[in-house]
Design a protein around this motif. Sequence first.
Motif, short mmCIF file in Angstrom:
data_model
loop_
_atom_site.label_atom_id
_atom_site.label_comp_id
_atom_site.label_asym_id
_atom_site.label_seq_id
_atom_site.Cartn_x
_atom_site.Cartn_y
_atom_site.Cartn_z
N SER A 122 -19.34 -46.02 8.63
CA SER A 122 -17.95 -45.59 8.71
C SER A 122 -17.21 -46.46 9.75
CB SER A 122 -17.90 -44.11 9.08
OG SER A 122 -16.60 -43.60 8.91
N ASP A 189 -22.92 -46.39 11.70
CA ASP A 189 -23.11 -45.13 11.00
C ASP A 189 -22.21 -44.02 11.55
OD1 ASP A 189 -25.11 -46.57 9.74
OD2 ASP A 189 -26.58 -45.94 11.22
N GLU A 190 -21.77 -43.15 10.64
CA GLU A 190 -20.85 -42.06 11.00
C GLU A 190 -21.37 -41.21 12.17
OE1 GLU A 190 -20.49 -38.83 8.14
OE2 GLU A 190 -18.31 -38.90 8.40
N THR A 210 -17.62 -42.37 4.48
CA THR A 210 -18.83 -43.20 4.55
C THR A 210 -18.90 -44.08 3.31
OG1 THR A 210 -20.15 -41.42 3.56
CG2 THR A 210 -20.16 -41.57 5.95
#
Length: 268
Positions: A122, A189-190, A210
Amino acid sequence: MRSIPRRLVAAVALAVALPLAACGGGDNGDKVVIGTKFDQPGLGLKNPDGTMSGFDVDVARYVAQQLGYTEDQIQWKEAPSAQRETLIANGQVDYIVATYSITDSRKERVSFAGPYLITGQSLLVRSDNTDIVGAESLENNKKLCSVVGSTPAQHVKEKYPGVQLQQYDTYSACVEALKNGAVDAVTTDEVILAGYAAQSPGVFKVVGGTFTEERYGIGLKKGDTELQTKINDALVKMEQDGAWKAAWDKNLGPAGLPAPQPPAIDQS
Ligand code: GLU
């Protein structure tokens, strides 16, 4: 060599080998060395008082306990993204729990247990930003920070060639650059980005949803199926007895992320 009695040779060999094992050389005797991140709040963080916290840290601890180690026997080692395969291949760590995506190219050098978490790439921007809404908006000459040796950096290079990608050694350095305006966005990464956003309320926001699937595994020496099976068993137990959910709620709940379904283990 031939004139020395064999038993004496064996005794000397033992006398040399034993103290080495006891002081942490070679196989590391009574310690387990675990690689993780030291600068990712909510996942792997070394606190100012020296204690370790985060979801990855709690997963690593649970696994260590199942392998028969006490908390005192854990030695934490920082495992920046670009160094993970090398740390494992060189035997500098027993295993790595560090937001470490399972990929085919990494599997050429290491093996994975898991996956123990599924997330996706993200974007993090300053909270007053309005023109970055997804990965495509970055192609408009925006400066994007990610980390050397990470899957998000690789993905951006392949899919969004118009983005000005700057690769730093750590995400905390990227977040610092975002704060002071040196870059327009950070990608990874989120779960990682949500951890940074929660650490500085009102300063950043996660945008764009995402756009990849990242399956986190526990990295270990390539081909060590015995350790891989033991770690998989520990992960199954952690998911079943509620410790997985508790670790999520404690570490990532404050970042506003509801607990996802724990993934099926041994799909790595
Ligand atoms: N999960 C991604 C990776 O393993 C990004 C996070 C990280 O760099 O630790 O590359």
